[in-house]
Design a protein around this motif. Sequence first.
Motif, PDB file in Angstrom:
ATOM      1  N   ASN A 183       0.824  -1.203   0.000  1.00 49.24           N
ATOM      2  CA  ASN A 183       0.000   0.000   0.000  1.00 49.24           C
ATOM      3  C   ASN A 183       0.862   1.259   0.000  1.00 49.24           C
ATOM      4  O   ASN A 183       2.024   1.233   0.426  1.00 49.24           O
ATOM      5  CB  ASN A 183      -0.900   0.024   1.240  1.00 49.24           C
ATOM      6  CG  ASN A 183      -1.910  -1.098   1.239  1.00 49.24           C
ATOM      7  OD1 ASN A 183      -2.357  -1.541   0.187  1.00 49.24           O
ATOM      8  ND2 ASN A 183      -2.255  -1.581   2.423  1.00 49.24           N
ATOM      9  N   PRO A 191       1.118   2.988  -4.743  1.00 52.70           N
ATOM     10  CA  PRO A 191       1.059   1.583  -4.319  1.00 52.70           C
ATOM     11  C   PRO A 191       1.557   0.658  -5.427  1.00 52.70           C
ATOM     12  O   PRO A 191       1.672   1.067  -6.582  1.00 52.70           O
ATOM     13  CB  PRO A 191      -0.427   1.368  -4.040  1.00 52.70           C
ATOM     14  CG  PRO A 191      -1.114   2.341  -4.938  1.00 52.70           C
ATOM     15  CD  PRO A 191      -0.215   3.550  -5.018  1.00 52.70           C
ATOM     16  N   GLY A 235      -2.049  -3.038  -4.293  1.00 52.43           N
ATOM     17  CA  GLY A 235      -1.909  -2.153  -3.144  1.00 52.43           C
ATOM     18  C   GLY A 235      -2.836  -0.938  -3.238  1.00 52.43           C
ATOM     19  O   GLY A 235      -3.148  -0.454  -4.335  1.00 52.43           O
ATOM     20  N   ALA A 236      -3.273  -0.455  -2.092  1.00 51.97           N
ATOM     21  CA  ALA A 236      -4.244   0.657  -2.047  1.00 51.97           C
ATOM     22  C   ALA A 236      -3.540   1.988  -1.874  1.00 51.97           C
ATOM     23  O   ALA A 236      -2.459   2.082  -1.294  1.00 51.97           O
ATOM     24  CB  ALA A 236      -5.214   0.426  -0.901  1.00 51.97           C
ATOM     25  N   TYR A 237      -4.180   3.010  -2.409  1.00 50.54           N
ATOM     26  CA  TYR A 237      -3.718   4.369  -2.170  1.00 50.54           C
ATOM     27  C   TYR A 237      -4.058   4.769  -0.730  1.00 50.54           C
ATOM     28  O   TYR A 237      -4.990   4.240  -0.122  1.00 50.54           O
ATOM     29  CB  TYR A 237      -4.391   5.341  -3.135  1.00 50.54           C
ATOM     30  CG  TYR A 237      -3.859   5.260  -4.541  1.00 50.54           C
ATOM     31  CD1 TYR A 237      -2.860   6.125  -4.965  1.00 50.54           C
ATOM     32  CD2 TYR A 237      -4.362   4.315  -5.437  1.00 50.54           C
ATOM     33  CE1 TYR A 237      -2.368   6.043  -6.268  1.00 50.54           C
ATOM     34  CE2 TYR A 237      -3.880   4.230  -6.727  1.00 50.54           C
ATOM     35  CZ  TYR A 237      -2.881   5.101  -7.132  1.00 50.54           C
ATOM     36  OH  TYR A 237      -2.393   5.019  -8.415  1.00 50.54           O
ATOM     37  N   HIS A 252      -7.037   1.356  -5.610  1.00 49.82           N
ATOM     38  CA  HIS A 252      -5.880   0.470  -5.484  1.00 49.82           C
ATOM     39  C   HIS A 252      -5.369   0.120  -6.873  1.00 49.82           C
ATOM     40  O   HIS A 252      -6.066   0.264  -7.883  1.00 49.82           O
ATOM     41  CB  HIS A 252      -6.239  -0.806  -4.706  1.00 49.82           C
ATOM     42  CG  HIS A 252      -7.295  -1.647  -5.348  1.00 49.82           C
ATOM     43  ND1 HIS A 252      -7.030  -2.572  -6.322  1.00 49.82           N
ATOM     44  CD2 HIS A 252      -8.638  -1.693  -5.155  1.00 49.82           C
ATOM     45  CE1 HIS A 252      -8.146  -3.155  -6.705  1.00 49.82           C
ATOM     46  NE2 HIS A 252      -9.145  -2.644  -6.018  1.00 49.82           N
ATOM     47  N   GLU A 253      -4.131  -0.347  -6.928  1.00 47.96           N
ATOM     48  CA  GLU A 253      -3.517  -0.761  -8.186  1.00 47.96           C
ATOM     49  C   GLU A 253      -4.138  -2.077  -8.669  1.00 47.96           C
ATOM     50  O   GLU A 253      -4.926  -2.721  -7.968  1.00 47.96           O
ATOM     51  CB  GLU A 253      -2.013  -0.929  -7.996  1.00 47.96           C
ATOM     52  CG  GLU A 253      -1.242   0.388  -7.996  1.00 47.96           C
ATOM     53  CD  GLU A 253      -1.252   1.045  -9.361  1.00 47.96           C
ATOM     54  OE1 GLU A 253      -1.112   0.324 -10.369  1.00 47.96           O
ATOM     55  OE2 GLU A 253      -1.421   2.276  -9.420  1.00 47.96           O
TER      56      GLU A 253
END
Length: 275
Positions: A183, A191, A235-237, A252-253
């Motif tokens: 993240n 991320p 992963g999240a922002y 998120h990515e």
Amino acid sequence: MSHAFLSSRRYSSVILACMLSFWLWLAVSRTPGQYPPNGVILLQTWGKVRLRWQIKGPVRLQVWQKDREILTRSLRESSAWVDVDRGVPVRWRVTGARGESSEAEFSVCERPEFHLDGEPARMPLGGGGGGRLRVRLSRDDAGMHMILWHPKGREHYLFAQVGLRFLLTARGGAGAAGAAGQNADDDHRFPEPGQNGTAGGNGGNVVISTGSAPWRDYLEVDVSPGAGGSGGRGGAYAKYRDENGYGDRDLHEANGKDGADGFPGRVETVIQDGW
């Protein structure tokens, strides 16, 4: 009396003698022998076994398990029941009044199954493939025998319970799941995407040799493939307030891709009886 007639009678006598010898051999060969046969693993779900021998009574029966004598008995019969622990080798001996003796070993299966499955994957590798097994089914007076060959050796089983089926598996190993992306820890760091899962292993190969016996009455075989590993979540922002002071972001990515499933294995049947 002609020479041809005498020759015919002699020929008929030879044929009759051969037929009598054959039927005598057949009767002897079908006489029930020692039970269980030496070295077998009995396929049954209980620990009670009926021992049978050919030495005529009176006899002395001795039974050992875990190098401990669990039974000593004098008998006039040619058979006896004994209770044993499943999964532990049993040794037994019968000694006759004139010193003649017979000794053998057997065990009762702990579970009627054998597995040669592929190993589960470890990143970055895929799942392992199922192994190769060879089986032969053949019947005699003791019952249905099963010889199992595998990479570490050979086992000799005997079906001692009606309706019991033995499970053989050579399944492919599961693929590994992809790791989740990291993240973002603040507004200035992006991320990471999730990692891809790895592929599942292929099913193995089981070759079954039998004569007239339908092997599906005795065996369950599983050569299914391993499932691919799931892709990791992206992963999240970081959550933050926008310029107007409200509204959390939850982006998120990309997630990783799932790994491919393996291919099913093969079960081959060879029509051949005997050992």
